[in-house]
Motif scaffolding. Structure first.
Motif, mmCIF file in Angstrom:
data_model
loop_
_atom_site.group_PDB
_atom_site.id
_atom_site.type_symbol
_atom_site.label_atom_id
_atom_site.label_comp_id
_atom_site.label_asym_id
_atom_site.label_seq_id
_atom_site.Cartn_x
_atom_site.Cartn_y
_atom_site.Cartn_z
ATOM 1 N N VAL A 3 0.970 -1.163 0.027
ATOM 2 C CA VAL A 3 -0.009 0.096 0.188
ATOM 3 C C VAL A 3 0.934 1.245 0.095
ATOM 4 O O VAL A 3 0.480 2.359 -0.717
ATOM 5 N N ASN A 4 1.878 1.438 0.861
ATOM 6 C CA ASN A 4 2.769 2.584 1.023
ATOM 7 C C ASN A 4 3.557 2.597 -0.578
ATOM 8 O O ASN A 4 3.573 4.078 -0.819
ATOM 9 N N ASP A 5 3.887 1.744 -1.219
ATOM 10 C CA ASP A 5 4.524 1.959 -2.536
ATOM 11 C C ASP A 5 3.657 2.493 -3.567
ATOM 12 O O ASP A 5 3.906 3.401 -4.299
ATOM 13 N N LEU A 6 2.330 1.909 -3.316
ATOM 14 C CA LEU A 6 1.298 2.573 -4.431
ATOM 15 C C LEU A 6 1.139 3.976 -3.868
ATOM 16 O O LEU A 6 0.720 4.868 -4.927
ATOM 17 N N GLY A 7 1.049 4.160 -2.637
ATOM 18 C CA GLY A 7 0.702 5.571 -2.312
ATOM 19 C C GLY A 7 1.766 6.602 -2.938
ATOM 20 O O GLY A 7 1.348 7.877 -3.351
ATOM 21 N N GLU A 8 3.147 6.175 -2.906
ATOM 22 C CA GLU A 8 4.366 6.996 -3.601
ATOM 23 C C GLU A 8 4.040 7.378 -4.943
ATOM 24 O O GLU A 8 4.187 8.278 -5.476
ATOM 25 N N SER A 52 -6.131 0.899 -0.486
ATOM 26 C CA SER A 52 -6.528 -0.521 0.127
ATOM 27 C C SER A 52 -5.611 -1.468 -0.368
ATOM 28 O O SER A 52 -4.501 -1.428 -1.358
ATOM 29 N N VAL A 53 -5.539 -2.668 0.357
ATOM 30 C CA VAL A 53 -4.688 -3.693 0.074
ATOM 31 C C VAL A 53 -5.224 -4.424 -1.232
ATOM 32 O O VAL A 53 -4.233 -5.287 -1.875
ATOM 33 N N GLN A 54 -6.128 -4.251 -1.768
ATOM 34 C CA GLN A 54 -6.630 -4.850 -3.139
ATOM 35 C C GLN A 54 -6.314 -3.973 -4.192
ATOM 36 O O GLN A 54 -6.480 -4.269 -5.336
ATOM 37 N N HIS A 55 -5.968 -2.701 -3.943
ATOM 38 C CA HIS A 55 -5.501 -1.965 -4.989
ATOM 39 C C HIS A 55 -4.104 -2.477 -5.483
ATOM 40 O O HIS A 55 -3.386 -2.857 -4.857
ATOM 41 N N GLU A 56 -3.916 -2.410 -6.926
ATOM 42 C CA GLU A 56 -2.582 -2.695 -7.550
ATOM 43 C C GLU A 56 -2.170 -1.627 -8.622
ATOM 44 O O GLU A 56 -2.854 -0.787 -8.657
ATOM 45 N N LYS A 57 -0.873 -1.716 -8.903
ATOM 46 C CA LYS A 57 -0.298 -0.667 -9.737
ATOM 47 C C LYS A 57 -1.248 -0.147 -10.733
ATOM 48 O O LYS A 57 -1.199 0.976 -11.169
ATOM 49 N N ARG A 58 -1.799 -1.090 -11.485
ATOM 50 C CA ARG A 58 -2.723 -0.817 -12.526
ATOM 51 C C ARG A 58 -3.981 0.207 -12.130
ATOM 52 O O ARG A 58 -4.354 1.031 -13.159
ATOM 53 N N HIS A 59 -4.159 0.078 -10.888
ATOM 54 C CA HIS A 59 -5.474 0.850 -10.539
ATOM 55 C C HIS A 59 -4.988 2.223 -10.163
ATOM 56 O O HIS A 59 -5.536 3.082 -10.475
ATOM 57 N N ILE A 60 -3.685 2.304 -9.666
ATOM 58 C CA ILE A 60 -2.866 3.403 -9.613
ATOM 59 C C ILE A 60 -2.737 4.238 -10.905
ATOM 60 O O ILE A 60 -3.016 5.501 -11.248
ATOM 61 N N ASP A 61 -2.322 3.595 -12.025
ATOM 62 C CA ASP A 61 -2.377 3.995 -13.362
ATOM 63 C C ASP A 61 -3.615 4.628 -13.898
ATOM 64 O O ASP A 61 -3.466 5.559 -14.448
ATOM 65 N N GLU A 62 -4.642 3.796 -13.455
ATOM 66 C CA GLU A 62 -5.982 4.250 -14.047
ATOM 67 C C GLU A 62 -6.527 5.617 -13.405
ATOM 68 O O GLU A 62 -6.876 6.457 -14.062
ATOM 69 N N HIS A 63 -6.120 5.598 -12.129
ATOM 70 C CA HIS A 63 -6.422 6.999 -11.604
ATOM 71 C C HIS A 63 -5.632 8.154 -12.224
ATOM 72 O O HIS A 63 -6.252 9.143 -12.536
ATOM 73 N N LEU A 64 -4.368 7.728 -12.484
ATOM 74 C CA LEU A 64 -3.400 8.887 -12.926
ATOM 75 C C LEU A 64 -3.892 9.090 -14.490
ATOM 76 O O LEU A 64 -3.825 10.352 -14.824
#
Ligand code: PLP
Length: 441
Positions: free
Chosen positions: A336-341, A417-429
């Motif tokens: 989660v913390n990595d995804l936050g960054e 959340s723990v179920q977010h993945e890199k691809r969800h962060i990328d979709e957000h961005l």
């Protein structure tokens, strides 16, 4: 705006469903905060990191139930534990061993907590913690921070979002009762101090010496963005509480188990006397807790009321134990913390490219983009320097791209959340990148 017009086009069925809801439920919602203009989309179901509305739109969800959904939606391990418990009974109103097992998990995370009592919400947790603190100190007055939120009981509804015209002096904020139905006398039992100003806190403690028995803080004020304490502020409050004989309460309803396994107490390395919890510990089930030092909690065994039919029921005790033991593991925090960054860096890059003035602030799983030229340090900064109109366009723009970036309004942060993945962060961005040029115009 045309962002809003586009939102309306995509959510016509939600509008109809919402109109029907309003016939039976005040404002069409179960918690007034959820009613926003022109109308909120109406949810059909949630799974993983997605919300699905009745129009058939899917949203990648970063609201995560106002920060309660650190485990994501319908987490398989949580669902399985709850389902398994259903057939053994969901309520006993007699002691059971799961209660101690769930409490033990919380004690592992908060080293200063000797004893824990469960409740059913964050509101109940802060209400009881405040009562315990008043009982222990033998003093009636509570000190709280301007702009901080601690739930909806009477003592919590003072100066949480005071309108700009009523705030008073920044070092001595007005005490403003923010709901009809709360007696004005309640405000006489509460004092209000600014965040990140130790001198102001000390002055108020001095003025009300032997009257103030409890100080409650959101260690990171998540009611207004992600307002972090400056280095030494929370420690300074600890010292002032010791000096003035005040019970120090961390309201970790939103920070607890989310910004670090042991919440803000661990993250900032400060020991309060009492901690309140809810949201993240419950894996989307309705549960709260408060705990603290033996000596303080012992007033409950004496003459301080804490009861409740549903407190610590085996269903939620089982869920709390599962969430803390099996889901929010060390690996989960790294993830989660990595995804936050990644999300923070992405926002900063996109804003720089598009020429948008904004500031990103985050603490591990909790973060916010505020359209402002500065870091927000207290409630007055939030009032004076955050561009809420810009934010409104951002909000609808993101919804139209299939992303719920945070709970509705410019004061609220994302939860990863723990179920977010890199691809969800990328979709957000990607969604933000798509709308950024128009927003900047
Ligand atoms: N305390 C804090 C810091 C909160 O953020 C909230 C809810 O947002 C509460 C208390 C109230 O919790 P609940 O909504 O479970 O009553």
């Amino acid at each position: 705006s045309d962002y809003e017009a586009r939102y309306r086009e995509r959510t016509a069925e939600s509008e109809r469903a919402y109109e029907r809801l309003k016939e039976d439920v005040p404002a069409g919602v179960a918690s007034t905060y959820r009613a926003w203009d022109p109308y909120p989309f109406v949810v059909d179901r949630a799974e993983g990191v997605h919300l699905h509305d009745v129009d058939g739109n899917a949203y990648v969800d970063f609201d995560m139930n106002n920060g309660a959904g650190m485990v994501g939606h319908a987490h398989p391990a949580v669902t399985e534990a709850a389902a398994d418990q259903l057939s053994d009974g969901t309520l006993y109103t007699h002691p059971h061993e799961l209660l101690g097992e769930a409490a033990a998990e919380l004690k592992k995370r908060w080293s200063m907590v000797d004893k824990v009592r469960f409740t059913n919400s964050g509101t109940e947790s802060t209400m009881h913690a405040i009562r315990v603190a008043r009982a222990y100190s033998g003093r009636d007055k509570l000190l709280k921070i301007e702009g901080a939120y601690h739930g909806v009981h009477d003592y919590a509804l003072i100066s949480k979002s005071t309108p700009a015209g009523q705030v008073g002096h920044p070092k001595r904020p007005n005490k403003v009762v923010e709901s009809d139905g709360v007696p004005d006398e309640i405000a006489e039992t509460v004092e209000v101090a600014p965040f990140n100003d130790l001198d102001a806190v000390e002055e108020i403690l001095e003025e009300h010496v032997n009257e103030i028995g409890a100080l409650i803080v959101e260690p990171v004020v998540l009611a207004k963005g992600v307002t972090q304490p400056y280095d030494g502020f929370l420690q300074g409050l600890r010292e002032l509480c010791d000096e003035y004989g005040v019970v120090y309460i961390f309201d970790e309803v939103k920070t607890g188990v989310k910004i670090a396994p042991g919440g803000a107490a661990e993250y900032y390395d400060v020991d309060p006397d009492l901690v309140t919890m809810a949201k993240g510990i419950g894996g989307n089930f309705p549960v709260g807790a408060f705990g603290g030092r033996e000596e303080v909690m012992s007033v409950i065994e004496d003459h301080t009321a804490h009861y409740g039919t549903y407190n610590g029921n085996p269903l939620v005790a089982r869920v709390v134990k599962t969430v803390l033991q099996d889901v929010l593991t060390e690996d989960a925090y790294h993830h989660v913390n990595d995804l936050g960054e990644r999300l923070v860096a992405g926002y900063e890059d996109i804003m720089a490219d598009a020429g948008i003035t904004g500031h990103v602030e985050n603490v591990n799983s909790q973060g916010i983009v505020s359209f402002t030229d500065r870091r927000i340090e207290n409630y007055r900064d939030f009032l004076d320097h955050v561009d809420v109109e810009f934010h409104e366009n951002f909000w609808f723009g993101m919804l139209n791209q299939g992303v719920v970036p945070h709970p509705h309004d410019a004061s609220q942060q994302w939860t990863i959340s723990v179920q977010h993945e890199k691809r969800h962060i990328d979709e957000h961005l990607e969604a933000f990148k798509e709308i950024a040029p128009r927003l900047a115009e």
